[in-house]
Every structure is written in structure tokens, then in C-alpha cells.
Design a protein around this motif. Sequence first.
Motif, PDB file in Angstrom:
ATOM      1  N   ASN A 166       0.825  -1.206   0.000  1.00 13.49           N
ATOM      2  CA  ASN A 166       0.000   0.000   0.000  1.00 13.49           C
ATOM      3  C   ASN A 166       0.863   1.262   0.000  1.00 13.49           C
ATOM      4  O   ASN A 166       1.877   1.327   0.718  1.00 13.49           O
ATOM      5  CB  ASN A 166      -0.895   0.043   1.234  1.00 13.49           C
ATOM      6  N   LYS A 167       0.428   2.246  -0.745  1.00 13.75           N
ATOM      7  CA  LYS A 167       1.089   3.550  -0.737  1.00 13.75           C
ATOM      8  C   LYS A 167       1.200   4.099   0.685  1.00 13.75           C
ATOM      9  O   LYS A 167       2.267   4.579   1.106  1.00 13.75           O
ATOM     10  CB  LYS A 167       0.298   4.538  -1.607  1.00 13.75           C
ATOM     11  N   GLY A 168       0.099   4.041   1.446  1.00 15.68           N
ATOM     12  CA  GLY A 168       0.095   4.606   2.793  1.00 15.68           C
ATOM     13  C   GLY A 168       1.110   3.961   3.711  1.00 15.68           C
ATOM     14  O   GLY A 168       1.690   4.626   4.577  1.00 15.68           O
ATOM     15  N   SER A 169       1.354   2.670   3.532  1.00 17.69           N
ATOM     16  CA  SER A 169       2.356   1.986   4.361  1.00 17.69           C
ATOM     17  C   SER A 169       3.745   2.526   4.077  1.00 17.69           C
ATOM     18  O   SER A 169       4.523   2.805   4.997  1.00 17.69           O
ATOM     19  CB  SER A 169       2.323   0.478   4.083  1.00 17.69           C
ATOM     20  N   ILE A 170       4.070   2.667   2.793  1.00 15.82           N
ATOM     21  CA  ILE A 170       5.406   3.131   2.401  1.00 15.82           C
ATOM     22  C   ILE A 170       5.628   4.582   2.799  1.00 15.82           C
ATOM     23  O   ILE A 170       6.754   4.989   3.104  1.00 15.82           O
ATOM     24  CB  ILE A 170       5.611   2.945   0.884  1.00 15.82           C
ATOM     25  N   LEU A 171       4.551   5.366   2.848  1.00 16.37           N
ATOM     26  CA  LEU A 171       4.676   6.770   3.252  1.00 16.37           C
ATOM     27  C   LEU A 171       4.612   6.943   4.765  1.00 16.37           C
ATOM     28  O   LEU A 171       4.705   8.067   5.266  1.00 16.37           O
ATOM     29  CB  LEU A 171       3.564   7.598   2.595  1.00 16.37           C
ATOM     30  N   GLY A 172       4.459   5.852   5.504  1.00 19.19           N
ATOM     31  CA  GLY A 172       4.411   5.932   6.958  1.00 19.19           C
ATOM     32  C   GLY A 172       3.095   6.404   7.518  1.00 19.19           C
ATOM     33  O   GLY A 172       3.032   6.843   8.674  1.00 19.19           O
ATOM     34  N   LEU A 173       2.013   6.287   6.735  1.00 17.18           N
ATOM     35  CA  LEU A 173       0.711   6.795   7.150  1.00 17.18           C
ATOM     36  C   LEU A 173      -0.174   5.734   7.800  1.00 17.18           C
ATOM     37  O   LEU A 173      -1.249   6.060   8.294  1.00 17.18           O
ATOM     38  CB  LEU A 173      -0.024   7.386   5.935  1.00 17.18           C
ATOM     39  N   LEU A 174       0.271   4.477   7.794  1.00 19.31           N
ATOM     40  CA  LEU A 174      -0.550   3.393   8.325  1.00 19.31           C
ATOM     41  C   LEU A 174       0.118   2.698   9.508  1.00 19.31           C
ATOM     42  O   LEU A 174      -0.161   1.534   9.790  1.00 19.31           O
ATOM     43  CB  LEU A 174      -0.841   2.372   7.207  1.00 19.31           C
ATOM     44  N   GLY A 175       0.971   3.424  10.174  1.00 21.68           N
ATOM     45  CA  GLY A 175       1.599   2.895  11.374  1.00 21.68           C
ATOM     46  C   GLY A 175       3.051   2.482  11.154  1.00 21.68           C
ATOM     47  O   GLY A 175       3.470   2.159  10.042  1.00 21.68           O
ATOM     48  N   GLU A 176       3.799   2.507  12.244  1.00 25.34           N
ATOM     49  CA  GLU A 176       5.234   2.221  12.184  1.00 25.34           C
ATOM     50  C   GLU A 176       5.511   0.776  11.767  1.00 25.34           C
ATOM     51  O   GLU A 176       6.428   0.512  10.988  1.00 25.34           O
ATOM     52  CB  GLU A 176       5.861   2.501  13.551  1.00 25.34           C
ATOM     53  N   ARG A 177       4.704  -0.158  12.253  1.00 25.60           N
ATOM     54  CA  ARG A 177       4.948  -1.567  11.921  1.00 25.60           C
ATOM     55  C   ARG A 177       4.714  -1.823  10.433  1.00 25.60           C
ATOM     56  O   ARG A 177       5.476  -2.561   9.803  1.00 25.60           O
ATOM     57  CB  ARG A 177       4.047  -2.461  12.765  1.00 25.60           C
ATOM     58  N   ALA A 178       3.660  -1.222   9.873  1.00 25.32           N
ATOM     59  CA  ALA A 178       3.398  -1.387   8.438  1.00 25.32           C
ATOM     60  C   ALA A 178       4.499  -0.748   7.612  1.00 25.32           C
ATOM     61  O   ALA A 178       4.916  -1.284   6.578  1.00 25.32           O
ATOM     62  CB  ALA A 178       2.044  -0.792   8.069  1.00 25.32           C
ATOM     63  N   PHE A 179       5.005   0.393   8.072  1.00 25.86           N
ATOM     64  CA  PHE A 179       6.087   1.066   7.358  1.00 25.86           C
ATOM     65  C   PHE A 179       7.346   0.192   7.337  1.00 25.86           C
ATOM     66  O   PHE A 179       7.953  -0.012   6.275  1.00 25.86           O
ATOM     67  CB  PHE A 179       6.407   2.409   8.011  1.00 25.86           C
ATOM     68  N   HIS A 180       7.721  -0.329   8.496  1.00 25.28           N
ATOM     69  CA  HIS A 180       8.949  -1.127   8.559  1.00 25.28           C
ATOM     70  C   HIS A 180       8.808  -2.428   7.769  1.00 25.28           C
ATOM     71  O   HIS A 180       9.727  -2.838   7.055  1.00 25.28           O
ATOM     72  CB  HIS A 180       9.331  -1.408  10.008  1.00 25.28           C
ATOM     73  N   ALA A 181       7.651  -3.079   7.869  1.00 24.80           N
ATOM     74  CA  ALA A 181       7.449  -4.325   7.121  1.00 24.80           C
ATOM     75  C   ALA A 181       7.427  -4.043   5.626  1.00 24.80           C
ATOM     76  O   ALA A 181       8.042  -4.767   4.829  1.00 24.80           O
ATOM     77  CB  ALA A 181       6.149  -4.995   7.551  1.00 24.80           C
TER      78      ALA A 181
END
Length: 246
Positions: A166-181
Motif C-alpha cells: 500500500n502507498k500509505g504503508s510506504i509513506l508511513g501513514l498506516l503505522g510504524e509496523r506497516a512502514f517497517h514491514a
Amino acid sequence: MIDLHCHIIPWVDDGAENARVACKMAANALQKGVDTIVCTPHCNISDDIPNYRGRDYDVCFAMFRALLKQHGLPLRVLPGCELFAHRSNLRRLLEDRRVVTLNHSRYLLTEFNFNGSAESMTNALDLIAKNGLIPVVAHPERYDCVQRDPKLAVSWFAKGYIIQLNKGSILGLLGERAFHAGTHLLASGIAHVIASDAHDARYRTTGLRSLLPVLERFCSPQYIDLLLETNPNRIIHDRHIPAPEI
């Protein structure tokens, strides 16, 4: 660019709440680099959100396409759904061919409970593959089991299943865990596609251009092209996707 995962059709799920919002989402997509969207309303979540393949779906999709034309928005929209893989009825839906694949290809966008088990997810994906379809795993970086063990997504990748971030995960908008994963999967080279998973015109928005500065930290220009254009184009034309080079 091509967006393979977007809740833009109004009134059919928790995405665009009305025609005005849907048109605003379409205009934003065009302004921010996207000329093609596969419409993927939630499917099989409850009695209120069936969105199975059939006349009702076809009517909703045709009305939305007419709405865009009426408002002079030259966005190409294609049919699809985001299937929630319920163990209780998944086999029947697949055997009856009641699911809307991405532009009627072999590729089926599939989501799970965020706290579901690795075993149940893998079993569902394997069942989809056994029925002649290619699973596109919606936002694996948001699932707890993948966040705890990213090798699970690697095992799906090894089976030829498509990994969609998801775009939001990569941009850090869906939480730190989603961003890191998500960035871990991206840096490991096992992602095939990034999509917006847009639901509205304010928070979870359409358009993919905002990804580019972040992607340039993890990916080569060739990989960025694969994620945002080449692989999505292969999917909507029902073509084989070779594994990215890790």
C-alpha cells in the motif's frame, strides 16, 4: 501509472461515499500521475458488501464509468474487487466463478483479517491457485503475522503469488509496523506492485506520484517502473509476471 487497488466506486463499500467524492478522487489521480485505476470494492465482507460477479456489480461499474464521462474525467477505469478470503465460502465462490478478478484476468486481489494466522492465509492463497487463478496479496505488510515474520511473504513470493504493497504503508501513514514491514519487503526486492488502496479524497487518497521520493531510497529506477507501471500493466492484460531480481 496504473493503480490496481482503489475503492473509488461510490456507494458500494467503505470507499467513496458519494459521486462528488468519487469524482474528486478521480481528478486527484489524474493530477498525480495515474491514468488507469482498477476499481476494487470490498467483496464478501458481509451481507452489506457482497459485490460478487453478476448483474448488480456490472450495473454499478457501468454507472460509475458514465459518471466520469459526464464530468469530463478521462480516467480509464477497469473492473475488479478486493475479496475477503472467508474460509466458510471461499471454495464455493471460486468454483462458481463468482469473484471479479482484476480486469477479468487470472489475477485476484485477496485480503485477510489483519490478525489472521499465517496458516489460514497460506491455505486460502493455495486454494485460489489450485482453482487456476493467481493470488494478488493485498497489503501483506499490514498483517500481524507478516510484520512478525516477513519470511512468510517471501514464501508467498516463491510460489508465484503477487505481493501488493500500500502507498500509505510506504509513506508511513498506516503505522510504524506497516512502514517497517513494507520497506523491508521493498528493499528485499519481493514486492511486485504498489497501489493506493484509496478510500477517500482526504486521508487515504488516490495518486502515486508522492511515492517517488521515498521509493528512490530503496529501489532502482527500473524497479520503480516495475512497481508502478510495468507489472500493473502485465496484470490488467493477463500476462505473466517474471520474478523481480532480488
